[in-house]
Design a protein around this motif. Structure first.
Motif, PDB file in Angstrom:
ATOM      1  N   GLU A   1      11.445  14.191   1.543  1.00 55.96           N
ATOM      2  CA  GLU A   1      10.523  14.205   0.403  1.00 55.96           C
ATOM      3  C   GLU A   1      11.304  14.125  -0.904  1.00 55.96           C
ATOM      4  OE1 GLU A   1       7.479  17.325  -1.815  1.00 55.96           O
ATOM      5  OE2 GLU A   1       7.928  17.604   0.315  1.00 55.96           O
ATOM      6  N   ARG A   2      10.823  13.291  -1.828  1.00 58.65           N
ATOM      7  CA  ARG A   2      11.474  13.185  -3.141  1.00 58.65           C
ATOM      8  C   ARG A   2      10.584  13.849  -4.191  1.00 58.65           C
ATOM      9  NH1 ARG A   2      15.425  10.648  -6.056  1.00 58.65           N
ATOM     10  NH2 ARG A   2      14.897   9.943  -8.164  1.00 58.65           N
ATOM     11  N   ILE A   3      11.188  14.719  -4.994  1.00 55.79           N
ATOM     12  CA  ILE A   3      10.466  15.457  -6.033  1.00 55.79           C
ATOM     13  C   ILE A   3      10.892  14.910  -7.398  1.00 55.79           C
ATOM     14  CG2 ILE A   3      10.059  17.714  -7.069  1.00 55.79           C
ATOM     15  CD1 ILE A   3      10.727  18.949  -4.336  1.00 55.79           C
ATOM     16  N   THR A   4       9.909  14.444  -8.158  1.00 58.32           N
ATOM     17  CA  THR A   4      10.203  13.884  -9.481  1.00 58.32           C
ATOM     18  C   THR A   4       9.485  14.633 -10.596  1.00 58.32           C
ATOM     19  OG1 THR A   4       8.409  12.286  -9.244  1.00 58.32           O
ATOM     20  CG2 THR A   4      10.604  11.586  -8.524  1.00 58.32           C
ATOM     21  N   SER A   5       8.599  15.550 -10.239  1.00 54.73           N
ATOM     22  CA  SER A   5       7.799  16.254 -11.243  1.00 54.73           C
ATOM     23  C   SER A   5       8.354  17.653 -11.508  1.00 54.73           C
ATOM     24  CB  SER A   5       6.348  16.376 -10.776  1.00 54.73           C
ATOM     25  OG  SER A   5       5.615  17.227 -11.652  1.00 54.73           O
ATOM     26  N   LEU A   6       8.466  18.002 -12.772  1.00 57.68           N
ATOM     27  CA  LEU A   6       8.894  19.348 -13.155  1.00 57.68           C
ATOM     28  C   LEU A   6       7.821  20.376 -12.835  1.00 57.68           C
ATOM     29  CD1 LEU A   6      10.502  18.598 -16.649  1.00 57.68           C
ATOM     30  CD2 LEU A   6      11.672  18.896 -14.457  1.00 57.68           C
ATOM     31  N   GLN A   7       6.606  19.916 -12.577  1.00 61.37           N
ATOM     32  CA  GLN A   7       5.496  20.818 -12.260  1.00 61.37           C
ATOM     33  C   GLN A   7       5.350  21.063 -10.762  1.00 61.37           C
ATOM     34  OE1 GLN A   7       4.106  22.314 -14.873  1.00 61.37           O
ATOM     35  NE2 GLN A   7       5.569  21.069 -16.036  1.00 61.37           N
ATOM     36  N   ASN A   8       6.217  20.483  -9.983  1.00 58.84           N
ATOM     37  CA  ASN A   8       6.179  20.711  -8.542  1.00 58.84           C
ATOM     38  C   ASN A   8       6.352  22.209  -8.254  1.00 58.84           C
ATOM     39  OD1 ASN A   8       7.894  21.058  -5.877  1.00 58.84           O
ATOM     40  ND2 ASN A   8       6.764  19.135  -5.655  1.00 58.84           N
ATOM     41  N   ASN A   9       5.585  22.737  -7.318  1.00 57.52           N
ATOM     42  CA  ASN A   9       5.608  24.176  -7.038  1.00 57.52           C
ATOM     43  C   ASN A   9       6.969  24.664  -6.543  1.00 57.52           C
ATOM     44  OD1 ASN A   9       2.961  24.644  -7.835  1.00 57.52           O
ATOM     45  ND2 ASN A   9       2.122  24.263  -5.784  1.00 57.52           N
ATOM     46  N   ARG A  10       7.665  23.846  -5.797  1.00 61.98           N
ATOM     47  CA  ARG A  10       8.989  24.255  -5.320  1.00 61.98           C
ATOM     48  C   ARG A  10       9.974  24.376  -6.486  1.00 61.98           C
ATOM     49  NH1 ARG A  10       9.438  24.291   0.114  1.00 61.98           N
ATOM     50  NH2 ARG A  10       7.873  23.126   1.312  1.00 61.98           N
ATOM     51  N   ILE A  11       9.851  23.482  -7.437  1.00 59.71           N
ATOM     52  CA  ILE A  11      10.734  23.518  -8.609  1.00 59.71           C
ATOM     53  C   ILE A  11      10.391  24.720  -9.482  1.00 59.71           C
ATOM     54  CG2 ILE A  11      11.489  22.269 -10.652  1.00 59.71           C
ATOM     55  CD1 ILE A  11      12.324  21.125  -7.828  1.00 59.71           C
TER      56      ILE A  11
ATOM     57  N   GLU B   1      17.205  13.215 -11.267  1.00 58.62           N
ATOM     58  CA  GLU B   1      18.179  13.827 -12.179  1.00 58.62           C
ATOM     59  C   GLU B   1      17.487  14.731 -13.198  1.00 58.62           C
ATOM     60  OE1 GLU B   1      21.882  11.745 -13.416  1.00 58.62           O
ATOM     61  OE2 GLU B   1      20.775   9.943 -12.781  1.00 58.62           O
ATOM     62  N   GLN B   2      16.322  14.330 -13.663  1.00 54.53           N
ATOM     63  CA  GLN B   2      15.590  15.151 -14.636  1.00 54.53           C
ATOM     64  C   GLN B   2      15.197  16.496 -14.020  1.00 54.53           C
ATOM     65  OE1 GLN B   2      11.669  13.768 -15.728  1.00 54.53           O
ATOM     66  NE2 GLN B   2      11.710  14.828 -17.695  1.00 54.53           N
ATOM     67  N   VAL B   3      14.728  16.473 -12.798  1.00 55.71           N
ATOM     68  CA  VAL B   3      14.342  17.707 -12.122  1.00 55.71           C
ATOM     69  C   VAL B   3      15.573  18.569 -11.866  1.00 55.71           C
ATOM     70  CG1 VAL B   3      13.460  18.655  -9.950  1.00 55.71           C
ATOM     71  CG2 VAL B   3      12.249  16.787 -11.091  1.00 55.71           C
ATOM     72  N   PHE B   4      16.660  17.934 -11.428  1.00 57.76           N
ATOM     73  CA  PHE B   4      17.872  18.714 -11.151  1.00 57.76           C
ATOM     74  C   PHE B   4      18.397  19.390 -12.410  1.00 57.76           C
ATOM     75  CE2 PHE B   4      22.286  19.625 -10.276  1.00 57.76           C
ATOM     76  CZ  PHE B   4      22.209  20.169  -9.002  1.00 57.76           C
ATOM     77  N   GLU B   5      18.331  18.687 -13.529  1.00 57.91           N
ATOM     78  CA  GLU B   5      18.775  19.268 -14.794  1.00 57.91           C
ATOM     79  C   GLU B   5      17.984  20.524 -15.131  1.00 57.91           C
ATOM     80  OE1 GLU B   5      19.061  18.003 -19.529  1.00 57.91           O
ATOM     81  OE2 GLU B   5      18.862  16.444 -17.988  1.00 57.91           O
ATOM     82  N   LYS B   6      16.720  20.547 -14.740  1.00 55.76           N
ATOM     83  CA  LYS B   6      15.853  21.699 -15.004  1.00 55.76           C
ATOM     84  C   LYS B   6      16.294  22.919 -14.203  1.00 55.76           C
ATOM     85  CE  LYS B   6      12.002  23.926 -16.194  1.00 55.76           C
ATOM     86  NZ  LYS B   6      11.706  24.362 -17.574  1.00 55.76           N
ATOM     87  N   ILE B   7      16.766  22.729 -12.986  1.00 53.82           N
ATOM     88  CA  ILE B   7      17.057  23.856 -12.105  1.00 53.82           C
ATOM     89  C   ILE B   7      18.549  24.189 -12.014  1.00 53.82           C
ATOM     90  CG2 ILE B   7      14.980  23.557 -10.715  1.00 53.82           C
ATOM     91  CD1 ILE B   7      16.595  22.026  -8.660  1.00 53.82           C
ATOM     92  N   ALA B   8      19.409  23.340 -12.601  1.00 56.63           N
ATOM     93  CA  ALA B   8      20.853  23.565 -12.519  1.00 56.63           C
ATOM     94  C   ALA B   8      21.288  24.647 -13.502  1.00 56.63           C
ATOM     95  CB  ALA B   8      21.600  22.274 -12.789  1.00 56.63           C
ATOM     96  N   TYR B   9      22.384  25.331 -13.157  1.00 53.38           N
ATOM     97  CA  TYR B   9      22.916  26.404 -13.996  1.00 53.38           C
ATOM     98  C   TYR B   9      24.237  26.040 -14.657  1.00 53.38           C
ATOM     99  CZ  TYR B   9      19.498  29.878 -12.612  1.00 53.38           C
ATOM    100  OH  TYR B   9      18.333  30.570 -12.444  1.00 53.38           O
ATOM    101  N   ARG B  10      24.877  25.008 -14.206  1.00 52.54           N
ATOM    102  CA  ARG B  10      26.205  24.718 -14.740  1.00 52.54           C
ATOM    103  C   ARG B  10      26.347  23.244 -15.069  1.00 52.54           C
ATOM    104  NH1 ARG B  10      29.172  25.702  -8.929  1.00 52.54           N
ATOM    105  NH2 ARG B  10      29.217  23.537  -8.218  1.00 52.54           N
ATOM    106  N   GLU B  11      27.308  22.961 -15.920  1.00 51.99           N
ATOM    107  CA  GLU B  11      27.620  21.573 -16.253  1.00 51.99           C
ATOM    108  C   GLU B  11      28.563  21.012 -15.191  1.00 51.99           C
ATOM    109  OE1 GLU B  11      29.218  21.431 -20.167  1.00 51.99           O
ATOM    110  OE2 GLU B  11      27.406  22.210 -21.123  1.00 51.99           O
ATOM    111  N   GLY B  12      28.549  19.719 -15.030  1.00 54.23           N
ATOM    112  CA  GLY B  12      29.431  19.085 -14.059  1.00 54.23           C
ATOM    113  C   GLY B  12      29.071  19.404 -12.624  1.00 54.23           C
ATOM    114  N   SER B  13      27.792  19.652 -12.369  1.00 55.40           N
ATOM    115  CA  SER B  13      27.351  19.990 -11.025  1.00 55.40           C
ATOM    116  C   SER B  13      27.474  18.797 -10.091  1.00 55.40           C
ATOM    117  CB  SER B  13      25.895  20.466 -11.054  1.00 55.40           C
ATOM    118  OG  SER B  13      25.432  20.748  -9.763  1.00 55.40           O
TER     119      SER B  13
END
Length: 263
Positions: free
Chosen positions: A2-12, A80-92
């Motif tokens: 499954e690919r998640i592209t929405s920031l409103q996804n419940n898992r995100i 990438e947009q979703v990952f940026e929302k949930i990431a904690y560090r730079e250079g992940s």
């Protein structure tokens, strides 16, 4: 997958919630970022709940094989947009995992015949905890015992600053009373670090079963440890400021003990 592209996804949304300790406790999950960290967690038997992969970033990882043993039905691809929302560090490297925590009791610790232990009282800064775990890993201490903690060991910032050493260092969480009883039962001599001590840290003998006890930067150790430790020790300071960062102080004393023990 499954690919998640929405920031409103419940898992995100749920991953964002897990940044708070009460949510981690309620859901019995914590956030782990990075392929190297996941590799270490898997090597010591942590159970994986779900994995979120940003292919554009994960293609650059040094640990591509880490996903090979994880079931496809708990893997999710994210933009990438979703990952940026949930990431904690730079250079992940594009990998975030939800993991089930382990037990961290004193009874879980397995000691050798001549252990060296780091005890932290009321550690409150995740960055300090992570840095101390890095030093503990480098010195290969037998355990880190966290007494009456004010920060969660699974705080994402603690895990990040530990660069995965939370998974390489045996760790217990307990009260100071429990730790003291455990030390005495295991015949481990305790050394309390404080600014007003009369004994220099480098003049003590750590070749015996030993534990150093470190307090907070703001207040140091409480009277409980100052009154109950076997010895009080201090680090010589020549500057105008009479306080080192607790992670630095811990490393200084720990590596003196390792020097005495012949590394």
């Amino acid at each position: 997958m499954e690919r998640i592209t929405s920031l409103q996804n419940n898992r995100i949304k749920n991953i964002v919630k897990l940044s708070k300790a009460k949510e981690r406790k309620a859901q019995n999950l914590f956030i782990l970022e990075g392929a190297r960290e996941l590799t270490l967690a898997l090597s010591v038997g942590y159970v994986i709940d779900s994995v979120f992969i940003c292919p554009e970033l994960f293609d650059k990882t040094d640990y591509p094989q880490v996903l090979n043993t994880i079931s496809d039905d708990i893997k999710y691809e994210v933009s990438e947009q979703v990952f940026e929302k949930i990431a904690y560090r730079e250079g992940s490297d594009g990998l975030i995992t939800l993991v089930k925590p382990k037990s961290h009791t004193l009874s879980d610790l397995k000691l050798n015949d001549n252990p060296f232990i780091i005890i932290l009282e009321a550690v409150e800064k995740p960055g300090n905890l992570g840095a101390i775990l890095r030093s503990a890993d480098a010195a290969q201490v037998d355990a880190v015992i966290i007494c009456d903690p004010l920060t969660d060991i699974y705080n994402p910032n603690a895990i990040r600053s530990s660069v995965g050493c939370i998974f390489t260092v045996p760790t217990a969480i307990c009260s100071s009373d429990e730790a003291l009883i455990w030390l005495k039962a295991n015949k481990i001599k305790s050394f309390a670090a404080e600014l007003q001590a009369s004994n220099w840290y480098h003049e003590e003998n750590y070749t015996q079963p030993s534990a150093i006890v470190m307090g907070t930067e703001a207040d140091g150790l409480t009277s409980f440890w100052l009154n109950n430790a076997d010895r009080r020790i201090k680090i010589p300071m020549r500057g105008k400021i009479d306080s080192l960062n607790v992670s630095v102080s811990t490393a200084v004393i720990t590596f003196e003990a390792m020097r005495q023990r012949g590394f």
